[in-house]
Each structure stands twice: as C-alpha cells, then as structure tokens.
Design an enzyme around this catalytic site. Structure first.
Site, short mmCIF file in Angstrom:
data_model
loop_
_atom_site.label_atom_id
_atom_site.label_comp_id
_atom_site.label_asym_id
_atom_site.label_seq_id
_atom_site.Cartn_x
_atom_site.Cartn_y
_atom_site.Cartn_z
N GLU A 224 5.82 26.43 38.59
CA GLU A 224 6.19 25.24 39.36
C GLU A 224 6.86 24.22 38.45
OE1 GLU A 224 6.22 24.11 43.37
OE2 GLU A 224 5.30 25.87 42.45
N ASP B 154 4.13 25.86 33.74
CA ASP B 154 3.89 26.97 34.66
C ASP B 154 5.15 27.15 35.50
OD1 ASP B 154 3.85 24.80 36.37
OD2 ASP B 154 1.71 24.92 36.79
N TYR C 141 -4.33 22.07 29.53
CA TYR C 141 -3.78 22.24 30.88
C TYR C 141 -4.73 23.03 31.75
CZ TYR C 141 -0.18 22.88 34.44
OH TYR C 141 0.54 22.87 35.60
N GLU D 174 6.21 15.27 34.88
CA GLU D 174 5.98 15.31 36.33
C GLU D 174 5.22 14.10 36.83
OE1 GLU D 174 4.37 18.84 38.08
OE2 GLU D 174 5.25 20.12 36.54
N ARG E 271 -4.35 24.64 34.72
CA ARG E 271 -3.95 25.75 35.57
C ARG E 271 -3.65 26.94 34.68
NH1 ARG E 271 -1.22 21.40 38.33
NH2 ARG E 271 -2.26 20.99 40.31
N HIS F 190 -0.69 30.24 28.58
CA HIS F 190 -1.42 29.28 27.75
C HIS F 190 -2.91 29.57 27.83
CE1 HIS F 190 0.09 27.59 31.58
NE2 HIS F 190 -1.18 27.32 31.79
N ASP G 245 5.30 20.54 33.74
CA ASP G 245 4.14 21.36 33.38
C ASP G 245 4.53 22.78 32.97
OD1 ASP G 245 2.49 19.25 33.85
OD2 ASP G 245 1.87 19.89 35.85
#
Length: 714
Positions: free
Chosen positions: A81, A79, A287, A7, A289, A331, A77
């Site tokens: 998104e 997640d 990560y 990303e 988030r 995660h 990433d």
C-alpha cells in the site's frame, strides 16, 4: 531544503525532530488518488485503472513544497500500500527526480539507514497493490447488483475477502445448531497421601485401552464406569520421570498481536491497530504490519544484552522462527525500538499494548522453561478386563522465558491449565490404594463461536487476507450487519446467512481454497512472476462466467416481451421503489411478493364502481411508479379527461381532494384564477386553476405577483 513526504501527519513532529532544520517533512494523508465512485474504473482487456484525485488541496500544497525542494524523498510505509502511495505521489506531482526510502522504525538510526539506501519505486509491488484493488473492485461492483436483485434485499454487497469471512462465521454457527451432544463417562481415582502430600494424588482411567469398540470415540456405559470407580487397590505398572521443555512464543506479527491484545487486553482489532499506529509514529515500536515473526540481528543483540543485565537465562544461540507459508517478510516482527525502555505511550491503552509487545519480544529470545514430569500407570481387573489408569504430574524446575511473563500474569498467553498433581515416586510391581473414586459424566460440546481474535486466527491459517486487512474485515462485516457480537462472540445475522447462501457454489471467490490461491497470485505479482494483466484477467474471466450463470439462475422473464437480460426487480426502501421494469419494452409491473404482478400502465387502468362527484362518470384507480422514479402514486381519477377530477385513496375509497386556495391573480392565457404553489427551495410559483385544460405556469416576483413576462418552460 530537502523534502520528506510520509503518509501520516502523526509522524511529522517525530521525523522533523530527527532530521533537523534543513529538512521539511510533509504528509500525503494516505492515498491522494483512488478509483472513481461511479463506474468500475477499469475495463478489459488491459484493466488499466482510471484514477481520480481525492485530495487536490494536499497535492497543491505538496506541489508547492516540491518546487522549493532540492531533493524529494518518498517515505510512505514499507508495504504494498505504501509503495502504491509513493507511485501515486510521483505520478500526480510529476516528479522526474525522487528517492524512495523506507524504514521500519522511526528512530534516528533506522531513519538514517533508510535515507542512506534510496531506491526506485518497486513497480512489482505497485502492480500487486493495484491488482488487489482491481480484484476487490470487480468483485464488489460486478456481483453486488445481481446479488441484491437475487435475494431481493437492498444494499447487499459481495466482497472478495469479507464474504469468505462471513462464510466462516455462518458455517460455524450452523455446525453449532446441528451439533448433537454425546453424554459419556470417565473415572477419576484419588489415592492416599504419600510423602507428606496432604491432598493425595489423582489418576484418570484410560478407556481407549481395551474398553472402546472399533470406531467408538467415547465410553457410554455408566454402570461399568461405576464399577471401575469402585476400585481401591491397583497394581503399579510403571513410573517414569522425564524432562519437558517449553519454548517461548514467537515475537508478534500483525495477526498474533491482534489476537493477543483481544485476549489479554480486550482490545478490538481495529483499536489495536490504531493504538499500534500511535506507538509506531512516536518511535516506540517497529512497523506494525508484518507477517514475519523474526527479529533483526541488531535487535537480537540488544535483547540479549538487556536479558544479561537482568540476569535472565539465555539460550546458547539466538532464536529464529519459521514463518507461515506465503508470509511477506519485507521487515521484521513487531518489537520495541528500545527494548530497555520499560514503559512507553501517552495513554493507558498505549502503555498496555507497549508492555504486551515488549514482554513478548523479550521472552522470545530467552531460554526454555523446564519441567520435571512424572507419569505413573496403574491397573486393576474389572469383570475380567484390565482397567488402566494414568497419573501425571508436572513441576516447573527452571522458569526460563516465564521469568518475564511473571511480571504481569495478564500478559501471558492462555495456556492449557494442568491440575496440580504431585505424583509420588512409585515403584513398579507394588500396589497403591485409592481412597476415593468418582464417575465423571461429560458431554461433548461443539466448536465455540468465533471471536474477532479467533476468526482472524482462522483466516490467517487458511490464507484469507493479509495483515493490513484483518481489522478492516472485522469492521466491515459488522457494519454491514452480516454478523453481530453477542457476549464477545460473532453470530451471523439472517442477512449474513442469506448472503452466504446466495453466493456459495455460485462464485469461486467464496471458496476458501480459491481465496488462499488468489493471495498467492498477488504474491506472484509482487515478486514479478505474474503480470498485473494476467492476474486480473484470469479472475475477471472466471468471474464473468460465474456471473452469467448466476444472473440466469435468478432471472425472471418479462411477462410482456419475454426478455430476461433487461427485466429487473427495482427495490429501494429509502426511495419507496418496489416494482418490476423492463428496459427492452418499457413495461412496468407491480411487485407481488417478489414476483412481477399486475402491469402498471396509466392508460390501461380499469373503471371502478365509484362515480365522479363532479361529472358522474366512473373513476379509474391509478397506481404504480412515477416516471421519474421518485416514488409511488396511488389515487383515483375521473375517466373523462376533460373533467380532470382527482381523488385521494383513503382506505381503498376515493375522497375528493380539497380545492386549492385561489389567488387574486388571473391566468393571462385563459383568465381563470391562479393557484400559488411552493417550490422545493422555499419559493413560489403560480399554476392555472383550469389545469389540465390550461397548463399555464408563472414564476412569482419579489412582490408576490406572477411574472407574466418570463413564464417557466414546461
């Protein structure tokens, strides 16, 4: 050549160094497609999202790299998104062969583990991301227009998650305004020094034991409190010693990191996330988030080894933590990738946030802090009733996890301060002598205003939003002037209160329980238990029903034809619009303090007492909105159309307009002089001075003369 698409461009250098020359790392720079700026981009019954390309240059560059690649790895990433971005890349680039890989830390070990475990794109996660996008689009686009018209204020926007956040701030502020403080009284006694305790020790009166009536919360009789404060000899009822243990705080989730960074480092949530992103991209932390407070087995082993080498106390078994309901635990918690590294980051802010994360991670796996607690109860009679006091002292015996917090006191979470009160070893049945007594007058206080950190904590507790959205919510409600910050606290603006008042009770998405339930529905989509269409369709059906009632509640009938659905208040401060218009019959009305006023029709203007200086006939006062919607008009004109004289409105009186400067050129149609006029782009055109009887127009040539052969269309 193998191609890895991530990303953020900030990850390229680190990943390229890990993977080596046979790899090429490129970035999508976030989403490459999005919903269109105009229109909803989705319609029932299937609510298929219609995307437009937002980064054609990026896609063109990636397409070239894809054609030269042996294998393509989509490493956005880990997640929802990121899963959505991977799907958009696959679809937009026409990838028939690809490998979806994820990792939670940019280290050789984690990246290689991700490459060794490729998979297909998880379409359930993609559908959950699309469902969130669809719900937000429906809420914002469907409700914002009627909301603006209802409250008669431009650029008001409703948000599925941001509006409940504003509601929390508004309701807290109103509770503060309506709060009535209660003055109540307590008593504190100071006893004589014992066992070389030079400052003596303290005991507090317990009014709940026999002095409060049923339902009474506070003691209000100051005179009685003064009698109790005058006591000097008290009987010792008991003195107990016990051990108290305090477990360390859990490792950071996204929410708790934002809160701790706000309290300890004074970082705003959006700054915390931006700094954490830099640390992640540089390979310093995992990560950032995540909802999970738990660590991987590998990480725990490394932490225990680090603690052991430093001589720090460890519990017998590794610690695990209970996640909150609905947590997404794909995660682990936020932690350093190499816990033995004491300092990391390029800026002071990055170093400070890294230290906060590292110390919390280390502390989370250390032994409990152990305290020796001594609690004494004392009593004496006052007016035939027993007044009971309690003296409590606590001494730290074993530091446990606090040993790492002591390295930097600013990084420790704020704990409830307990006074240093070294209570001596008292014997039941004996007496103790007080040397001083004081009445403590107290006033109840309302709940404090929210800070950004405490609002995030409240939203998390209520299930509003998700880790990736908190910082954006804080930024949006401030940028849209629904709340403002005063001395680090959030205060609603009149605009924010108007928003909540209009939406509350009208739309379910403002209900806090509904918002939490919708987050659970999105989780169900991610888990494959509910389809995208079911989730979005149910929300759309309820929203449209609520919207219909909302529009009717604020609808005003057209005075000309009675239509409610197509009669609207049109207002824009920027464009100078402020009128009521009906699409059904075409009638236009002036605005009269938020209601339709006089009808604005050019041919229906009444005659005034002013006379035309040119022909002597009465003038008409013309005002209203231009046909093209470009603004308002307000002037006087002769009632004789053949005369055509016009006058400016100056303080309600007609003032003759200055005659335009005539050119030496004449009209080819009627022979009258032409008037030069400027165009919007700096050019010139000519109009006949005989207007409105003659409406001839001519463009200007390069030499400044009229172009008679190519007149403009009009």
């Amino acid at each position: 050549m193998k191609l890895l698409i991530v990303e953020s461009p900030g990850k390229i250098k680190k990943l390229q160094g890990i993977l080596g020359a046979e790899w090429r790392v490129a970035a999508s720079c976030g989403h490459v497609r999005d919903l269109p700026n105009q229109g909803y981009g989705l319609e029932p019954p299937d609510f298929t999202l219609r995307y437009t390309e937002t980064k054609p240059d990026v896609l063109k560059k990636l397409g070239t790299l894809v054609r030269d690649a042996e294998e393509v790895f989509l490493a956005s990433d880990p997640d929802r998104e990121g899963e959505g971005i991977a799907w958009h890349l696959k679809d937009a680039l026409g990838l028939k062969a690809y490998k979806r890989v994820t990792y939670t830390a940019i280290t050789p070990r984690d990246v290689q583990a991700g490459l060794d475990s490729p998979r297909d794109i998880d379409m359930n996660l993609v559908h959950a991301q699309e469902a969130r996008r669809a719900l937000d689009r429906l809420c914002g686009y469907k409700v914002s227009g009627p909301l603006c018209r209802a409250v008669r204020e431009e650029k008001m926007s409703a948000g599925r998650v941001q509006s409940p956040a504003v509601r929390l701030v508004v309701e807290r502020e109103r509770a503060i305004r309506s709060f009535v403080s209660t003055t109540h009284f307590g008593v504190e006694l100071i006893f004589e020094a014992v066992e070389n305790i030079s400052d003596g020790w303290k005991a507090c009166w317990l009014p709940r034991e026999g002095w409060l009536a049923d339902g009474q919360e506070y003691f209000l009789d100051k005179a009685v409190a003064e009698k109790i404060a005058a006591l000097r000899t008290l009987d010792i009822l008991s003195c107990e010693e016990k051990e108290s243990r305090a477990a360390p705080p859990a490792p950071f989730t996204t929410s708790s990191l934002q809160q701790a960074a706000s309290n300890a480092l004074k970082f705003k949530p959006r700054d915390t996330m931006a700094i954490a992103q830099k640390l992640y991209e540089a390979g310093h932390i995992t990560y950032m988030r995540t909802d999970s407070p738990n660590l991987s087995e590998t990480a725990i082993a490394e932490i225990r080894a680090c603690a052991d080498s430093n001589g720090w106390p460890l519990p017998e078994k590794p610690r695990t933590w209970k996640s909150k309901a609905g947590a997404q635990e794909a995660h682990e918690a936020i932690r350093p990738t190499h816990v033995e590294v004491e300092s990391a980051g390029d800026t002071p802010q990055e170093k400070a946030l890294y230290a906060l994360i590292r110390i919390r991670t280390l502390a989370s796996q250390l032994a409990d802090a152990v305290f020796d607690v001594r609690v004494a109860r004392l009593a004496s009679d006052v007016d035939g009733k027993k007044a009971v006091f309690e003296a409590k002292g606590r001494t730290l015996r074993e530091q446990g996890w606090k040993v790492v917090m002591a390295a930097d006191a600013s990084l420790a979470d704020a704990e409830e301060a307990e006074p240093d009160n070294a209570v001596p070893d008292l014997k039941a049945g004996c007496q103790a002598t007080a040397v001083q007594g004081a009445v403590k007058m107290k006033k109840t206080k309302p709940a404090p205003r929210f800070s950004e950190a405490s609002l995030i904590r409240e939203m998390e507790k209520r299930g509003i939003g998700r880790p990736a959205t908190y910082a954006a919510i804080m930024e949006n409600i401030a940028a849209r002037a629904y709340v403002k910050e005063e001395k680090a606290f959030l205060v609603p603006t009149p605009r924010g209160e108007k928003l909540v008042d209009a939406l509350a009770g009208a739309f379910g998405f403002l209900d806090l329980d509904f918002t939490s339930h919708m987050e659970e529905r999105l989780d169900d989509v991610a888990n494959g238990n509910v389809s995208y269409v079911q989730c979005v369709g149910a929300f759309h059906a309820q929203l449209m029903e609520e919207l219909g009632r909302f529009v009717q509640a604020y609808a005003v009938p057209c005075p000309a034809c009675g239509n409610r659905e197509q009669f609207r208040h049109v207002y824009s401060r920027e464009k100078g619009w402020n009128f009521w218009g009906c699409k059904a019959c075409g009638a236009i009305f002036a605005d009269d303090n938020g209601r339709p006023g006089l009808r604005q029709e050019k041919g229906a203007a009444e005659l005034t007492d002013f006379l035309c200086e040119k022909c002597g006939k009465p003038l008409q006062h013309l005002q209203g909105t231009k046909k093209d919607g470009s603004g308002q008009y307000d002037f006087f004109a002769c009632s004789d159309k053949a005369c055509g004289a016009k006058y400016d409105n100056v303080d309600g009186r007609p003032v003759i307009r200055k005659a335009p400067a005539l050119s030496e050129h004449t009209c080819k149609k009627c022979g009258k002089p032409l008037v030069p006029r400027p165009t919007k782009n700096g050019g010139v055109w000519f109009g006949c001075s005989g207007f409105p009887m003659c409406k001839a127009r001519y463009w200007a040539k390069d030499d400044g003369s009229p172009d008679y052969d190519n007149p403009p269309k009009h």
